[in-house]
Design an enzyme around this catalytic site. Sequence first.
Site, PDB file in Angstrom:
ATOM      1  N   ARG A  34      -7.357  -2.446   3.351  1.00 27.40           N
ATOM      2  CA  ARG A  34      -7.856  -1.343   2.536  1.00 27.40           C
ATOM      3  C   ARG A  34      -7.108  -0.045   2.851  1.00 27.40           C
ATOM      4  O   ARG A  34      -6.829   0.239   4.017  1.00 27.40           O
ATOM      5  CB  ARG A  34      -9.363  -1.158   2.753  1.00 27.40           C
ATOM      6  CG  ARG A  34     -10.133  -2.355   2.229  1.00 27.40           C
ATOM      7  CD  ARG A  34     -11.585  -2.062   1.893  1.00 27.40           C
ATOM      8  NE  ARG A  34     -12.120  -3.206   1.157  1.00 27.40           N
ATOM      9  CZ  ARG A  34     -12.110  -3.322  -0.175  1.00 27.40           C
ATOM     10  NH1 ARG A  34     -11.657  -2.347  -0.932  1.00 27.40           N
ATOM     11  NH2 ARG A  34     -12.585  -4.403  -0.767  1.00 27.40           N
ATOM     12  N   ASP A  35      -6.796   0.705   1.798  1.00 28.71           N
ATOM     13  CA  ASP A  35      -6.149   2.007   1.966  1.00 28.71           C
ATOM     14  C   ASP A  35      -7.122   2.955   2.663  1.00 28.71           C
ATOM     15  O   ASP A  35      -8.318   2.978   2.359  1.00 28.71           O
ATOM     16  CB  ASP A  35      -5.739   2.575   0.598  1.00 28.71           C
ATOM     17  CG  ASP A  35      -4.732   3.705   0.738  1.00 28.71           C
ATOM     18  OD1 ASP A  35      -3.574   3.524   0.343  1.00 28.71           O
ATOM     19  OD2 ASP A  35      -5.116   4.791   1.253  1.00 28.71           O
ATOM     20  N   VAL A 105       5.181   5.899   3.061  1.00 30.05           N
ATOM     21  CA  VAL A 105       5.332   4.971   4.187  1.00 30.05           C
ATOM     22  C   VAL A 105       6.517   4.042   3.895  1.00 30.05           C
ATOM     23  O   VAL A 105       6.488   3.288   2.909  1.00 30.05           O
ATOM     24  CB  VAL A 105       4.049   4.150   4.403  1.00 30.05           C
ATOM     25  CG1 VAL A 105       4.227   3.188   5.572  1.00 30.05           C
ATOM     26  CG2 VAL A 105       2.848   5.072   4.641  1.00 30.05           C
ATOM     27  N   HIS A 109       5.158  -1.738   0.128  1.00 27.28           N
ATOM     28  CA  HIS A 109       3.754  -2.074  -0.086  1.00 27.28           C
ATOM     29  C   HIS A 109       3.426  -1.937  -1.556  1.00 27.28           C
ATOM     30  O   HIS A 109       3.981  -1.095  -2.255  1.00 27.28           O
ATOM     31  CB  HIS A 109       2.821  -1.162   0.724  1.00 27.28           C
ATOM     32  CG  HIS A 109       3.101   0.297   0.571  1.00 27.28           C
ATOM     33  ND1 HIS A 109       4.161   0.925   1.200  1.00 27.28           N
ATOM     34  CD2 HIS A 109       2.474   1.258  -0.155  1.00 27.28           C
ATOM     35  CE1 HIS A 109       4.160   2.209   0.869  1.00 27.28           C
ATOM     36  NE2 HIS A 109       3.164   2.437   0.049  1.00 27.28           N
TER      37      HIS A 109
END
Length: 126
Positions: A34-35, A105, A109
């Site tokens: 989960r973010d 990041v 992703h």
Amino acid sequence: MAYTYDDQNIFAKILRGEIPNTTVRETEHTLAFRDIAPQAPEHILVIPKGTYVTADHFATEASDAEIADFWRTLGEITRELGVAADIGNGYRLIANSGIDGVQDVPHFHMHILAGRKLGPMLMRRD
Ligand code: 5GP
């Protein structure tokens, strides 16, 4: 020019277990969690365990097994969440890449966003 992977990025630390995460699914090649700052009721990050910086890096240099595992895992998560478009209300995938993509990041992703109507794809800022 080749990619250089920064092994101090936050997702590398998550993969090494140095930073906790809320894991949704883990396979041989893929981790989904989960973010930390969700932008929708469901906001999951799906990452390969391999050291790929961007979507294109992953797409061109990952093995077939890594790529298949990544996409299968992502698909399974949408079904598990009940948001796959045939059984639920759908979702959005985002892969920010590089400078113009505003990638924070530097470990590839895919964001899965779901659980509310997400609105237009982009806000015009020009
Ligand atoms: P980007 O802008 O690179 O596409 O997205 C990076 C995402 O990582 C952001 O949505 C941000 O909230 C998320 N994030 C940053 N640090 C952490 C963390 O330590 N844990 C988790 N679970 N998510 C993080």
